[in-house]
Scaffold this motif. Structure first.
Motif, PDB file in Angstrom:
ATOM      1  N   VAL A  64      50.261  45.859  61.891  1.00  0.00           N
ATOM      2  CA  VAL A  64      50.890  44.628  62.364  1.00  0.00           C
ATOM      3  C   VAL A  64      52.408  44.725  62.335  1.00  0.00           C
ATOM      4  O   VAL A  64      53.033  44.564  61.507  1.00  0.00           O
ATOM      5  N   PRO A  65      52.849  45.188  63.541  1.00  0.00           N
ATOM      6  CA  PRO A  65      54.427  45.351  63.748  1.00  0.00           C
ATOM      7  C   PRO A  65      54.904  44.020  63.596  1.00  0.00           C
ATOM      8  O   PRO A  65      54.474  42.990  64.151  1.00  0.00           O
ATOM      9  N   ARG A  66      56.162  43.789  62.901  1.00  0.00           N
ATOM     10  CA  ARG A  66      56.661  42.299  62.656  1.00  0.00           C
ATOM     11  C   ARG A  66      57.975  42.451  63.704  1.00  0.00           C
ATOM     12  O   ARG A  66      58.314  41.448  64.306  1.00  0.00           O
ATOM     13  N   VAL A  77      69.694  64.325  71.504  1.00  0.00           N
ATOM     14  CA  VAL A  77      69.651  63.200  72.165  1.00  0.00           C
ATOM     15  C   VAL A  77      68.496  62.438  71.747  1.00  0.00           C
ATOM     16  O   VAL A  77      67.482  63.167  71.539  1.00  0.00           O
ATOM     17  N   LYS A  78      68.586  61.139  71.922  1.00  0.00           N
ATOM     18  CA  LYS A  78      67.364  60.167  71.301  1.00  0.00           C
ATOM     19  C   LYS A  78      67.110  59.074  72.342  1.00  0.00           C
ATOM     20  O   LYS A  78      67.266  58.072  72.173  1.00  0.00           O
ATOM     21  N   PRO A  79      66.425  59.574  73.446  1.00  0.00           N
ATOM     22  CA  PRO A  79      65.895  58.589  74.557  1.00  0.00           C
ATOM     23  C   PRO A  79      64.937  57.957  74.049  1.00  0.00           C
ATOM     24  O   PRO A  79      63.649  58.487  73.361  1.00  0.00           O
ATOM     25  N   GLY A 103      54.544  56.917  68.874  1.00  0.00           N
ATOM     26  CA  GLY A 103      55.124  57.830  67.981  1.00  0.00           C
ATOM     27  C   GLY A 103      56.416  58.268  68.409  1.00  0.00           C
ATOM     28  O   GLY A 103      57.338  57.663  69.116  1.00  0.00           O
ATOM     29  N   ALA A 104      56.730  59.644  68.393  1.00  0.00           N
ATOM     30  CA  ALA A 104      57.741  60.449  68.927  1.00  0.00           C
ATOM     31  C   ALA A 104      57.343  61.929  69.272  1.00  0.00           C
ATOM     32  O   ALA A 104      56.537  62.506  68.402  1.00  0.00           O
ATOM     33  N   VAL A 105      58.390  62.417  70.055  1.00  0.00           N
ATOM     34  CA  VAL A 105      58.364  63.966  70.371  1.00  0.00           C
ATOM     35  C   VAL A 105      59.387  64.485  70.247  1.00  0.00           C
ATOM     36  O   VAL A 105      60.520  63.944  70.518  1.00  0.00           O
ATOM     37  N   GLY A 149      74.075  46.558  66.680  1.00  0.00           N
ATOM     38  CA  GLY A 149      74.637  47.848  67.260  1.00  0.00           C
ATOM     39  C   GLY A 149      73.781  48.987  66.788  1.00  0.00           C
ATOM     40  O   GLY A 149      73.583  49.113  65.670  1.00  0.00           O
ATOM     41  N   LYS A 150      73.786  50.084  67.749  1.00  0.00           N
ATOM     42  CA  LYS A 150      72.631  50.787  67.478  1.00  0.00           C
ATOM     43  C   LYS A 150      73.117  52.187  66.485  1.00  0.00           C
ATOM     44  O   LYS A 150      72.597  52.226  65.268  1.00  0.00           O
ATOM     45  N   GLY A 151      74.474  52.143  66.399  1.00  0.00           N
ATOM     46  CA  GLY A 151      75.029  53.146  65.520  1.00  0.00           C
ATOM     47  C   GLY A 151      75.268  52.555  64.203  1.00  0.00           C
ATOM     48  O   GLY A 151      75.061  52.996  63.021  1.00  0.00           O
TER      49      GLY A 151
HETATM   50  N1  LIG Z   1      54.204  49.263  67.640  1.00  0.00           N
HETATM   51  C1  LIG Z   1      54.740  50.416  66.969  1.00  0.00           C
HETATM   52  N2  LIG Z   1      53.803  50.698  66.029  1.00  0.00           N
HETATM   53  C2  LIG Z   1      54.069  51.803  65.118  1.00  0.00           C
HETATM   54  N3  LIG Z   1      55.275  52.568  65.303  1.00  0.00           N
HETATM   55  C3  LIG Z   1      56.184  52.002  65.989  1.00  0.00           C
HETATM   56  C4  LIG Z   1      55.897  51.008  66.885  1.00  0.00           C
HETATM   57  N4  LIG Z   1      57.094  50.665  67.709  1.00  0.00           N
HETATM   58  C5  LIG Z   1      58.103  51.507  67.148  1.00  0.00           C
HETATM   59  N5  LIG Z   1      57.615  52.179  66.329  1.00  0.00           N
HETATM   60  C6  LIG Z   1      58.204  53.376  65.508  1.00  0.00           C
HETATM   61  O1  LIG Z   1      59.666  53.220  65.707  1.00  0.00           O
HETATM   62  C7  LIG Z   1      60.399  54.332  66.546  1.00  0.00           C
HETATM   63  C8  LIG Z   1      61.094  53.998  67.707  1.00  0.00           C
HETATM   64  O2  LIG Z   1      60.398  52.883  68.483  1.00  0.00           O
HETATM   65  P1  LIG Z   1      61.093  52.762  70.136  1.00  0.00           P
HETATM   66  O3  LIG Z   1      60.594  53.779  70.783  1.00  0.00           O
HETATM   67  O4  LIG Z   1      60.606  51.603  70.244  1.00  0.00           O
HETATM   68  O5  LIG Z   1      62.686  52.847  69.718  1.00  0.00           O
HETATM   69  P2  LIG Z   1      63.913  52.087  70.533  1.00  0.00           P
HETATM   70  O6  LIG Z   1      63.430  51.592  71.900  1.00  0.00           O
HETATM   71  O7  LIG Z   1      65.075  52.993  70.464  1.00  0.00           O
HETATM   72  O8  LIG Z   1      64.233  51.099  69.491  1.00  0.00           O
HETATM   73  P3  LIG Z   1      65.513  50.195  69.273  1.00  0.00           P
HETATM   74  O9  LIG Z   1      66.310  50.249  70.764  1.00  0.00           O
HETATM   75  O10 LIG Z   1      64.975  48.626  69.053  1.00  0.00           O
HETATM   76  O11 LIG Z   1      66.202  50.760  68.155  1.00  0.00           O
HETATM   77  C9  LIG Z   1      58.941  55.076  67.221  1.00  0.00           C
HETATM   78  O12 LIG Z   1      59.178  56.203  67.535  1.00  0.00           O
HETATM   79  C10 LIG Z   1      57.896  54.733  66.015  1.00  0.00           C
HETATM   80  O13 LIG Z   1      58.005  55.913  65.038  1.00  0.00           O
END
Ligand SMILES: Nc1ncnc2c1ncn2[C@@H]1O[C@H](COP(=O)(O)OP(=O)(O)OP(=O)(O)O)[C@@H](O)[C@H]1O
Ligand SMILES: O=P(O)(O)OC[C@@]1(O)O[C@H](CO)[C@@H](O)[C@@H]1O
Length: 312
Positions: free
Chosen positions: A243-245, A181-183, A225-227, A37-39
């Motif tokens: 290499v994302p795992r 908020v974190k969409p 990444g993120a904004v 769960g996310k939290g």
């Molecule tokens: N393929 C990737 N390569 C590098 N960084 C990644 C990758 N996927 C995710 N990330 C990192 O993880 C962060 C969160 O990923 P994402 O946007 O997929 O979140 P999410 O959909 O909320 O994930 P979850 O719901 O599984 O927690 C991204 O902002 C980035 O920093």
């Protein structure tokens, strides 16, 4: 102290498979079970980095007991509110190239009375928290009005509220005036009714959520990444992972790192991206420890190219 609230927690079972083939019997390699769960993941990530949090979770049935045991086993401080329904189990199928297939149950019905108990538990301790972080899907049962009421009461009581959810729950957090908020990309697209194709589209969508009430918007964009858009302006960052795992829980690690980093400015975004990248490099929904973090690969800029196209 950070209070995390996971209204629909889970027992997460991850299975490694060579390749996903429909209609076949697949033999799993490694498998593991994590509290989910996310939290819950935000709390696990904070704990893995020596930071205190309390995880509020409604729990029920054998899986609910298992979730409590798993959280105890990891040393996560929790406030478990008993419900009649059975806590869900979510399944992750992970392939060697990093492709992840997830099967999430809807979760148990949470009655109005049970939701009121969870809300009361949250409100009773919220004033002692630096942040109240409500994450993940809503279980079947509670109305959006009841969820919005919880958000509004927290904001009215002076709590700094962060919401990481989707659809109407995300919009309820925005309308309540959540500080953050974190969409992710899909949730942002759904919230503004338009699929972002460029960084400029993402920034515009974040600004629309701010105009609708959110204090800050941290949009996670997977490999892009993120904004961060807040009262100070716009910041964009990336942290490449060759290499994302497993991307499961990456967004939760990003959010936890951002909060741990002070929730403001370049330092916080850098921290969030370092935690997100580290989570992606680890199996299942394992949360990064300080030894997993590498901030040297993170780049953050206040002056991004708005025409930069997102990965398809
Ligand atoms: N393929 C990737 N390569 C590098 N960084 C990644 C990758 N996927 C995710 N990330 C990192 O993880 C962060 C969160 O990923 P994402 O946007 O997929 O979140 P999410 O959909 O909320 O994930 P979850 O719901 O599984 O927690 C991204 O902002 C980035 O920093
Ligand atoms: O069904 P939701 O609540 O949207 O997401 C639940 C979930 O997929 O999110 C976490 C990863 O972020 C997992 O631990 C969990 O299984």
């Amino acid at each position: 102290m950070i209070l995390t609230v996971t209204l629909n927690p889970s027992v997460d079972r991850a299975l490694e498979v060579d390749a996903l083939v429909r209609g076949e019997v697949l033999r799993a390699g490694d498998s593991h079970i994590d509290p989910g769960g996310k939290g819950v993941n935000v709390s696990r990530a904070l704990l893995a980095n020596g930071l205190r949090s309390t995880a509020v979770v409604p729990t029920g049935g054998a899986e609910g007991d298992q979730l409590v045991d798993l959280l105890k086993g990891e040393g996560v401080d929790m406030l478990a509110v008993p419900i009649a329904g059975r806590t869900r189990s979510n399944i992750t199928l992970a392939e060697p190239d990093g492709t992840v297939t997830k099967i999430n149950e809807a979760g148990p019905v949470v009655s109005d009375a049970e939701f009121a108990q969870v809300s009361d538990a949250v409100l009773a301790v919220a004033s002692a928290a630096d942040w109240v972080v409500i994450c993940g899907s809503l279980p079947p049962g509670p109305s959006i009005a009841a969820f919005a009421d919880l958000c509004e009461r927290l904001v009215a009581a002076g709590s700094r509220l962060a919401v990481d959810s989707s659809g109407p729950a995300l919009l309820a957090g925005v309308a309540a005036g959540a500080a953050l908020v974190k969409p992710n990309r899909e949730e942002l697209a759904e919230a503004v009714g338009a699929e972002p194709a460029t960084l400029g589209d993402v920034i515009e969508a974040c600004e629309r959520l701010r105009a609708a009430g959110a204090g800050a918007v941290l949009a996670s964009l997977g490999a892009d990444g993120a904004v961060l858009v807040d009262a100070d302006g716009v910041l964009c960052g990336v942290s490449p992972v060759p290499v994302p795992r497993s991307t499961v829980g990456a967004g939760d690690a990003l959010l936890a790192g951002f909060l741990a980093g002070g929730a403001r400015g370049s330092a916080a975004l850098t921290e969030g991206l370092a935690w997100g990248a580290a989570a992606v490099s680890l199996p299942g929904s394992r949360m990064p420890t300080p030894a997993d973090l590498d901030r040297t690969h993170v780049s953050v800029t206040p002056d991004p190219d708005p025409s930069r196209r997102l990965h398809p």
